[in-house]
Design a protein around this motif. Sequence first.
Motif, PDB file in Angstrom:
ATOM      1  N   LYS A 266      83.446  69.745  12.413  1.00  0.00           N
ATOM      2  CA  LYS A 266      84.748  69.053  12.454  1.00  0.00           C
ATOM      3  C   LYS A 266      85.688  69.730  13.444  1.00  0.00           C
ATOM      4  CE  LYS A 266      85.111  67.198   7.766  1.00  0.00           C
ATOM      5  NZ  LYS A 266      85.749  67.412   6.468  1.00  0.00           N
TER       6      LYS A 266
ATOM      7  N   ARG B 187      75.740  68.890  -2.750  1.00  0.00           N
ATOM      8  CA  ARG B 187      74.470  69.163  -2.058  1.00  0.00           C
ATOM      9  C   ARG B 187      73.582  70.130  -2.827  1.00  0.00           C
ATOM     10  NH1 ARG B 187      77.787  68.834   2.272  1.00  0.00           N
ATOM     11  NH2 ARG B 187      77.576  66.721   2.972  1.00  0.00           N
ATOM     12  N   GLY B 188      74.188  71.049  -3.562  1.00  0.00           N
ATOM     13  CA  GLY B 188      73.410  72.038  -4.314  1.00  0.00           C
ATOM     14  C   GLY B 188      72.474  71.366  -5.298  1.00  0.00           C
TER      15      GLY B 188
ATOM     16  N   LEU C 106      75.903  75.194   4.310  1.00  0.00           N
ATOM     17  CA  LEU C 106      75.974  73.855   4.922  1.00  0.00           C
ATOM     18  C   LEU C 106      77.423  73.404   5.002  1.00  0.00           C
ATOM     19  CD1 LEU C 106      73.009  72.004   3.132  1.00  0.00           C
ATOM     20  CD2 LEU C 106      73.033  72.919   5.460  1.00  0.00           C
ATOM     21  N   GLY C 107      78.188  73.730   3.965  1.00  0.00           N
ATOM     22  CA  GLY C 107      79.614  73.379   3.957  1.00  0.00           C
ATOM     23  C   GLY C 107      80.349  73.976   5.149  1.00  0.00           C
TER      24      GLY C 107
ATOM     25  N   ARG D  76      81.636  65.839   3.567  1.00  0.00           N
ATOM     26  CA  ARG D  76      82.325  66.550   2.475  1.00  0.00           C
ATOM     27  C   ARG D  76      81.381  67.599   1.886  1.00  0.00           C
ATOM     28  NH1 ARG D  76      84.141  62.331  -1.758  1.00  0.00           N
ATOM     29  NH2 ARG D  76      84.887  64.170  -2.816  1.00  0.00           N
ATOM     30  N   PRO D  77      81.897  68.809   1.689  1.00  0.00           N
ATOM     31  CA  PRO D  77      80.999  69.860   1.204  1.00  0.00           C
ATOM     32  C   PRO D  77      80.822  69.850  -0.316  1.00  0.00           C
ATOM     33  CG  PRO D  77      83.130  70.798   1.801  1.00  0.00           C
ATOM     34  CD  PRO D  77      83.245  69.305   1.951  1.00  0.00           C
TER      35      PRO D  77
ATOM     36  N   ILE E   5      79.513  72.131   8.316  1.00  0.00           N
ATOM     37  CA  ILE E   5      80.211  70.841   8.396  1.00  0.00           C
ATOM     38  C   ILE E   5      81.641  71.065   8.900  1.00  0.00           C
ATOM     39  CG2 ILE E   5      81.146  68.943   7.003  1.00  0.00           C
ATOM     40  CD1 ILE E   5      78.608  69.367   5.183  1.00  0.00           C
TER      41      ILE E   5
ATOM     42  N   LEU F 109      79.257  62.295   3.746  1.00  0.00           N
ATOM     43  CA  LEU F 109      78.395  63.157   4.574  1.00  0.00           C
ATOM     44  C   LEU F 109      79.108  64.411   5.070  1.00  0.00           C
ATOM     45  CD1 LEU F 109      76.090  61.024   6.886  1.00  0.00           C
ATOM     46  CD2 LEU F 109      75.456  62.573   5.058  1.00  0.00           C
TER      47      LEU F 109
ATOM     48  N   ILE G 172      74.434  64.056  11.186  1.00  0.00           N
ATOM     49  CA  ILE G 172      75.751  64.526  11.652  1.00  0.00           C
ATOM     50  C   ILE G 172      75.588  65.470  12.838  1.00  0.00           C
ATOM     51  CG2 ILE G 172      77.644  66.109  11.083  1.00  0.00           C
ATOM     52  CD1 ILE G 172      78.002  64.961   8.519  1.00  0.00           C
TER      53      ILE G 172
ATOM     54  N   SER H 236      73.652  75.587   0.060  1.00  0.00           N
ATOM     55  CA  SER H 236      74.548  74.451   0.289  1.00  0.00           C
ATOM     56  C   SER H 236      75.941  74.925   0.701  1.00  0.00           C
ATOM     57  CB  SER H 236      74.625  73.567  -0.953  1.00  0.00           C
ATOM     58  OG  SER H 236      75.230  74.256  -2.011  1.00  0.00           O
TER      59      SER H 236
ATOM     60  N   GLU I 118      71.408  78.027  -5.976  1.00  0.00           N
ATOM     61  CA  GLU I 118      72.370  76.977  -6.326  1.00  0.00           C
ATOM     62  C   GLU I 118      72.680  77.016  -7.828  1.00  0.00           C
ATOM     63  OE1 GLU I 118      73.784  75.383  -3.967  1.00  0.00           O
ATOM     64  OE2 GLU I 118      72.380  75.586  -2.289  1.00  0.00           O
TER      65      GLU I 118
ATOM     66  N   THR J  95      74.802  62.148   0.267  1.00  0.00           N
ATOM     67  CA  THR J  95      74.191  61.498   1.427  1.00  0.00           C
ATOM     68  C   THR J  95      74.847  60.149   1.734  1.00  0.00           C
ATOM     69  OG1 THR J  95      72.491  60.409   0.125  1.00  0.00           O
ATOM     70  CG2 THR J  95      71.952  62.578   0.986  1.00  0.00           C
TER      71      THR J  95
ATOM     72  N   ILE K 191      67.027  66.342   3.914  1.00  0.00           N
ATOM     73  CA  ILE K 191      67.259  65.894   2.526  1.00  0.00           C
ATOM     74  C   ILE K 191      68.723  65.513   2.339  1.00  0.00           C
ATOM     75  CG2 ILE K 191      67.382  66.714   0.120  1.00  0.00           C
ATOM     76  CD1 ILE K 191      64.900  68.497   0.845  1.00  0.00           C
ATOM     77  N   THR K 192      69.600  66.326   2.887  1.00  0.00           N
ATOM     78  CA  THR K 192      71.044  66.097   2.705  1.00  0.00           C
ATOM     79  C   THR K 192      71.602  65.141   3.772  1.00  0.00           C
ATOM     80  OG1 THR K 192      71.423  68.119   3.963  1.00  0.00           O
ATOM     81  CG2 THR K 192      71.467  68.316   1.580  1.00  0.00           C
ATOM     82  N   ARG K 193      70.730  64.647   4.614  1.00  0.00           N
ATOM     83  CA  ARG K 193      71.062  63.722   5.716  1.00  0.00           C
ATOM     84  C   ARG K 193      72.030  64.320   6.729  1.00  0.00           C
ATOM     85  NH1 ARG K 193      73.026  58.253   4.310  1.00  0.00           N
ATOM     86  NH2 ARG K 193      72.722  57.891   6.504  1.00  0.00           N
ATOM     87  N   LEU K 194      72.152  65.616   6.726  1.00  0.00           N
ATOM     88  CA  LEU K 194      73.050  66.254   7.693  1.00  0.00           C
ATOM     89  C   LEU K 194      72.441  66.254   9.091  1.00  0.00           C
ATOM     90  CD1 LEU K 194      74.495  69.180   5.579  1.00  0.00           C
ATOM     91  CD2 LEU K 194      75.616  67.071   6.257  1.00  0.00           C
TER      92      LEU K 194
ATOM     93  N   MET L 109      71.541  68.288  -5.330  1.00  0.00           N
ATOM     94  CA  MET L 109      70.592  67.453  -4.603  1.00  0.00           C
ATOM     95  C   MET L 109      69.398  68.272  -4.090  1.00  0.00           C
ATOM     96  SD  MET L 109      71.256  65.080  -1.429  1.00  0.00           S
ATOM     97  CE  MET L 109      70.389  63.586  -1.693  1.00  0.00           C
ATOM     98  N   LEU L 110      69.678  69.465  -3.582  1.00  0.00           N
ATOM     99  CA  LEU L 110      68.605  70.324  -3.074  1.00  0.00           C
ATOM    100  C   LEU L 110      67.702  70.791  -4.218  1.00  0.00           C
ATOM    101  CD1 LEU L 110      70.514  72.395  -0.371  1.00  0.00           C
ATOM    102  CD2 LEU L 110      68.761  70.659   0.008  1.00  0.00           C
TER     103      LEU L 110
END
Lengths: 143, 117
Positions: free
Chosen positions: B73, A108-109, B65-66, A104-105, B69, A102, B103, B62, A48, A97, B97-100, A111-112
Motif C-alpha cells: 500500500k 489469514r491465520g 503477510l500483514g 486487509r490483514p 500488504i 484482500l 496483489i 500471517s 497461528e 480471499t 492460498i490467501t490469494r495474495l 485460513m492457513l
Amino acid sequence: MPIYEQFEIQIPSDTAEGQAIQEKIIAAMEAAEFSPRDVFGMRLALEEGLVNAIKHGNRMDPDKRVRIACTVSDVIASIEIEDEGPGFDWNDVPDPTAEENLDRPCGRGIMLMRAFMSKVEYNDSGNKVLLEKLRVTPDETAS
Amino acid sequence: MSSTRRLDIEEVGDVTVAKFVDKKILDETNIQLIGNQMFGLVDEDGRKKIVLDFSTVEYLSSAALGKLITMDKKVKAARGKLRLCAIRPEILEVFQITRLDKIFDIKSTQEQALDGM
C-alpha cells in the motif's frame, strides 16, 4: 502405533514459551518422518494457533495460561490448544480471499491452518482449537 | 531506531533490493522490526523501486503477510513499484492460498524482478 511424543502442558501467555513447545512438536514430527510439507504446515498452524491463544485469547495476561495437549505418532500429529480467554465466533471471521478483504490483514491465520492441516476444529465458545495432521506416506505423495 | 538490521540492502541501478536476513519470519517482535525497516525504505528514504528478495526465508506467518500488504500500500501510495522474488514453493503456496499472489507482483528470480523495473 509408535508414539513419538505425548504430553499435556500449561504455559504462561508468553510467545517465547510457545516457541519452545513448537520446536518440541516439530522435532517429534521430524523423528516420525512426516514430509517436509507436513512439517512446514504444522509449524505454520502452531504459530497461528499459539499466537491466537496467547495474544488474542489471553491478551498476553501473565495470570492466564495456555494448555497444550500433543500426540505425535507415526500416522498422526494431533495438537489441542486452549486459552483462558472469552473465545470468538470462528464462523464470523471475514473471508480474507474476498476481493474487498484482500488488502486487509485479518482472517489469514485461520485460513492457513485449515489449508495445511487435515482437520481444524474449534469448540463452541472458540477458545479451544484442535489441529490434526495425518501423515502423508510417500506412496500417497506420488499418486 | 533499532540497531538490528533485518534486511540486507543493495542498490542495483535505481532499484533497491532488500533481502530478508531471517530464515523464519514468525516472531512478533521480529516482524515488527522487519516491518519498520521495510516501511523506512519508502517513508524515510523515499525509495520508489523496491525488490524484496525471499531467498533466505523458510517460514513466514500471517502477521508477516500483514506487513507485506501494508508495504504494498505504501509503495503504491508513493507511486512506486514493488516486486517480490525468490520465494520458495512452500511459501509461494501460502501466498496462493490467501490469494495474495493476485496483489503482489511475484517473480521467480531476482534477475527477473529487476528486469523492466
